[in-house]
Design an enzyme around this catalytic site. Structure first.
Site, PDB file in Angstrom:
ATOM      1  CG  ASP A 152      75.960 -40.683  27.030  1.00 36.49           C
ATOM      2  OD1 ASP A 152      76.826 -41.264  27.541  1.00 36.49           O
ATOM      3  OD2 ASP A 152      75.513 -39.647  27.193  1.00 36.49           O
ATOM      4  CG  ASP A 195      68.961 -39.989  23.427  1.00 34.97           C
ATOM      5  OD1 ASP A 195      68.008 -39.393  23.067  1.00 34.97           O
ATOM      6  OD2 ASP A 195      69.525 -39.875  24.495  1.00 34.97           O
TER       7      ASP A 195
END
Length: 281
Positions: free
Chosen positions: A185, A168
């Site tokens: 993340d 992502d």
């Protein structure tokens, strides 16, 4: 400020001394700046995964290992224990990836501890010692864009050589520290060799970098680093020192209609999340 209950337990355990401020609130977690002695660190409190789609969860968690067969059976049946185990596995995936990538020399925040759904990690700082901004909050010259793009391609390659695909990666989860970009993340990180969607995710990660930095340096928009990187990886010829050209001539083959439809769905989901991030930002 009022201390969140899940951070209060860390204070009582002596893992942190105080909570300074909230740094970020996102779909998956809330991040706070905390003090540990004279050092500022970040505490990431994971939220319940109520907003993740089942399709995305399957793509990202494919072939992830569980601690025992009881957990695996419960997760497959969707029982309450299984859902709890699945959420715990999702959270620990980021912790495992951070330790693995930090050991491989990838530019990620250094993890310190993980307790009761709270990840304690390094605070990525700018030149003034403050929390570093995300790339989407910074304007670059063409020269800076090319330099950071090259740095991040090297990090993507280093991650892949360590067996990890971010899954992502975009300007929204890369921080600009005083010494360059740092990738954050990683709860959706996937195993490069064990996940059938790893190639598609790697190509998307690299494309996101190209499109973002191409907005400052348009010459990057004609590059094709993703297919080149994956082809070298499949051939066993990829190392962090492998020179890349940005050119790739792939052999024509049958169209993967299912893959195309997944790409369309992913692009639609990504645009929705991009708009949400802009609203929150």
């Amino acid at each position: 400020m009022k201390v969140p209950p899940r951070l209060q337990s860390l204070i009582e355990e002596g893992m942190i001394d105080s909570v300074v401020r909230q740094l970020m609130s996102g779909k998956e977690a809330m991040v706070y700046v905390v003090r540990c002695g004279d050092e500022a660190r970040c505490a990431k409190i994971y939220k319940e995964a109520t907003h993740r789609s089942f399709r995305q969860a399957v793509d990202y968690t494919e072939n992830r290992k569980t601690k025992n067969t009881r957990q695996a059976r419960a997760m497959a049946k969707g029982t309450r224990f299984g859902r709890q185990a699945q959420e715990a596995a999702w959270q620990s995936a980021e912790v495992d990836a951070l330790y693995r990538l930090a050991a491989a020399g990838v530019r990620v925040p250094r993890p310190y501890n993980f307790l009761d759904g709270v990840l304690l990690m390094e605070m990525v700082a700018d030149a003034n010692g403050e929390a570093a901004p995300r790339l989407n909050d910074v304007v670059f010259t063409a020269e800076e864009a090319r330099a950071h793009h090259l740095t991040l391609l090297t990090e993507v390659v280093r991650m892949l050589c360590a067996g990890v695909v971010h899954g992502d990666l975009s300007e929204f989860n890369i921080l600009l520290a005083h010494d360059g970009p740092v990738i954050i993340d990683l709860p959706q990180a996937v195993d490069a060799a064990g996940n059938n969607h790893a190639k598609r995710m790697l190509l998307r990660d690299v494309e996101n970098l190209r499109n973002f930095f191409g907005g400052f340096a348009p010459d990057l928009l004609s590059s094709h680093y993703g297919p080149e990187i994956w082809a070298l990886y499949e051939q066993g010829g990829l190392t962090p020192e492998t020179p890349l050209t940005g050119r790739f001539d792939g052999a024509a083959g049958p169209v993967d209609l299912g893959g195309v439809l997944r790409e369309i769905d992913d692009a639609r989901d990504e645009e929705t999340m991009r708009r949400l991030r802009m609203q929150q930002g």
